[in-house]
Design a protein around this motif. Structure first.
Motif, mmCIF file in Angstrom:
data_model
loop_
_atom_site.group_PDB
_atom_site.id
_atom_site.type_symbol
_atom_site.label_atom_id
_atom_site.label_comp_id
_atom_site.label_asym_id
_atom_site.label_seq_id
_atom_site.Cartn_x
_atom_site.Cartn_y
_atom_site.Cartn_z
ATOM 1 N N PRO A 245 10.694 7.876 1.685
ATOM 2 C CA PRO A 245 10.512 7.946 0.219
ATOM 3 C C PRO A 245 10.648 6.598 -0.469
ATOM 4 O O PRO A 245 9.982 6.345 -1.473
ATOM 5 N N ASN A 246 11.505 5.741 0.010
ATOM 6 C CA ASN A 246 11.750 4.469 -0.673
ATOM 7 C C ASN A 246 11.001 3.306 -0.036
ATOM 8 O O ASN A 246 11.319 2.135 -0.302
ATOM 9 N N CYS A 247 10.026 3.581 0.834
ATOM 10 C CA CYS A 247 9.321 2.513 1.555
ATOM 11 C C CYS A 247 7.914 2.343 0.994
ATOM 12 O O CYS A 247 7.126 3.301 0.935
ATOM 13 N N THR A 248 7.603 1.144 0.563
ATOM 14 C CA THR A 248 6.253 0.824 0.086
ATOM 15 C C THR A 248 5.599 -0.166 1.043
ATOM 16 O O THR A 248 6.262 -1.037 1.615
ATOM 17 N N THR A 249 4.292 -0.014 1.200
ATOM 18 C CA THR A 249 3.529 -0.854 2.131
ATOM 19 C C THR A 249 2.345 -1.467 1.402
ATOM 20 O O THR A 249 1.641 -0.771 0.657
#
Length: 403
Positions: free
Chosen positions: A356-360
């Motif tokens: 949920p808190n991971c952006t790519t």
């Protein structure tokens, strides 16, 4: 010593071992031999400190993308047993009984390592690794793959010739070969003695004696590789090596009694190699303070490989059953496999995709040099070979041969 004896011995010397077949050309390799058993031993040395890059430009590093200078110095001991024989001669079997055949088994031991910038990268990554799977090494020495070859002479080896020890002014041979990939293979090192993958090869060769003391040999071959399911060094070695095509040409001539000189040229062309899900590169984009850089998953292809070489050899009959030969091979042109590896930037650092808190986000790409068979080295190679014929009666009797 007769011309026939010299020619036979020269053939055996340069047919030392399948691993060396493409590193050093086979002098008079396609001439039929009198039935018997032969042993070949050799020592190969190659600095492997430079390559031809993807554009064919000579570079002073084995892995230019790593920065600085990198080398994979190699010292290899070679050995092989060869057998030349008739098969079911008294049975009159079509094709089989009317000609001679041969078999060969080759083995080796290679001392190799990684020197320079890529070696320092491996050492630093190993020191910083959080898991055993991320630790890298520089050592890949050990036994090489076992190579096997079998062939039949289509032209030039009827019983009337070999039984009377008569030379073959023209011969054509067809061979099949392969390897057993049991050699030492270190998945954490950039280079290893073993290949970790099998291959199969077919070859057609022609031998011609245009005048007394002269020997011309021309061969073409095609080799197919099986998949490497554990490609080394973060999968920077190809997972699927492209098929290779080979051409070799040699001209040999008697310079003096017991002394022969040869010149040769070879060409190898390889189809594109595939790299499956590389795990890292030695030149990744710099991450931010709270981000990490991870290669994008996928299959990547280079533009294929090639290598052209020329060389000379000196061959000396020490005794009737012992021959020493020195070969020097100089690569003159080639192409190594390279590809662009895209990276993604993960925020925060070390997060897993899908959390949920991971952006790519895309972070550009870096140029990567394929390792292992993707390298076409520009360094010269030296090979010292010794050949021994086992005592099989009066093997070298040659009534009427020129002396």
């Amino acid at each position: 010593m007769s011309r026939v004896i010299a020619t036979l011995f020269l053939f055996v010397t340069c047919a030392a071992q399948a691993q060396a077949q493409d590193a050093v050309p086979q002098f008079a390799r396609y001439m039929p031999l009198y039935p018997g058993m032969y042993f070949n031993g050799g020592y190969l040395q190659d600095a492997r400190d430079g390559v031809f890059d993807q554009q064919g430009i000579k570079r002073d590093s084995a892995v230019p993308s790593a920065g600085g200078q990198t080398a994979f110095p190699e010292k290899t001991l070679l050995g092989a047993f060869s057998w030349h024989f008739p098969l079911f001669e008294s049975y009159g079997l079509p094709f089989v009984s009317s000609r001679t055949h041969f078999a060969r088994v080759g083995f080796s031991y290679t001392d190799t390592r990684t020197d320079g910038e890529l070696g320092r990268f491996a050492a630093d990554r190993s020191d910083d690794a959080s898991t055993e799977a991320d630790r890298l090494e520089n050592e890949g020495s050990g036994n090489g793959d076992l190579t096997l070859e079998f062939g039949s002479y289509l032209v030039g080896s009827p019983a009337s010739q070999w039984r009377e020890r008569r030379s073959a002014p023209f011969a054509i041979v067809a061979t099949t070969a392969g390897n057993l990939p049991y050699g030492a293979y270190n998945r954490d090192a950039p280079i290893s003695a073993g290949s970790n993958t099998a291959w199969a090869q077919g070859r057609i060769g022609a031998h011609w004696q245009p005048w007394a003391g002269a020997f011309v040999d021309l061969g073409v071959a095609w080799r197919e590789y099986f998949q490497n399911y554990d490609a080394a060094f973060g999968r920077q070695m190809p997972t699927q090596q492209g098929d290779d095509r080979f051409v070799d040409l040699s001209l040999a001539h008697r310079a003096a009694n017991g002394l022969y000189l040869a010149a040769f040229a070879t060409r190898r062309e390889g189809e594109p190699n595939m790299y499956e899900n590389p795990r890292f590169a030695p030149n990744p984009p710099a991450p931010g303070a709270t981000t990490s850089m991870v290669p994008a998953s996928g299959n990547y292809f280079d533009q294929g490989t090639s290598l052209d070489t020329v060389g000379v050899s000196l061959n000396w009959f020490v005794t009737q059953r012992w021959l020493a030969a020195l070969h020097f091979v100089k690569p003159v042109a080639g192409q190594s496999g390279e590809f662009d590896l895209p990276y993604n930037e993960h925020t925060p650092a070390g997060c897993k995709v899908g959390a949920p808190n991971c952006t790519t986000a895309p972070a550009g790409s870096v140029h990567v040099d394929g390792l292992g068979p993707a390298r076409s080295y520009s360094s010269g190679r030296l090979l010292l070979l010794v050949t021994h014929n086992f005592g099989l009666g009066d093997t070298f009797t040659c009534t009427g041969c020129e002396r």
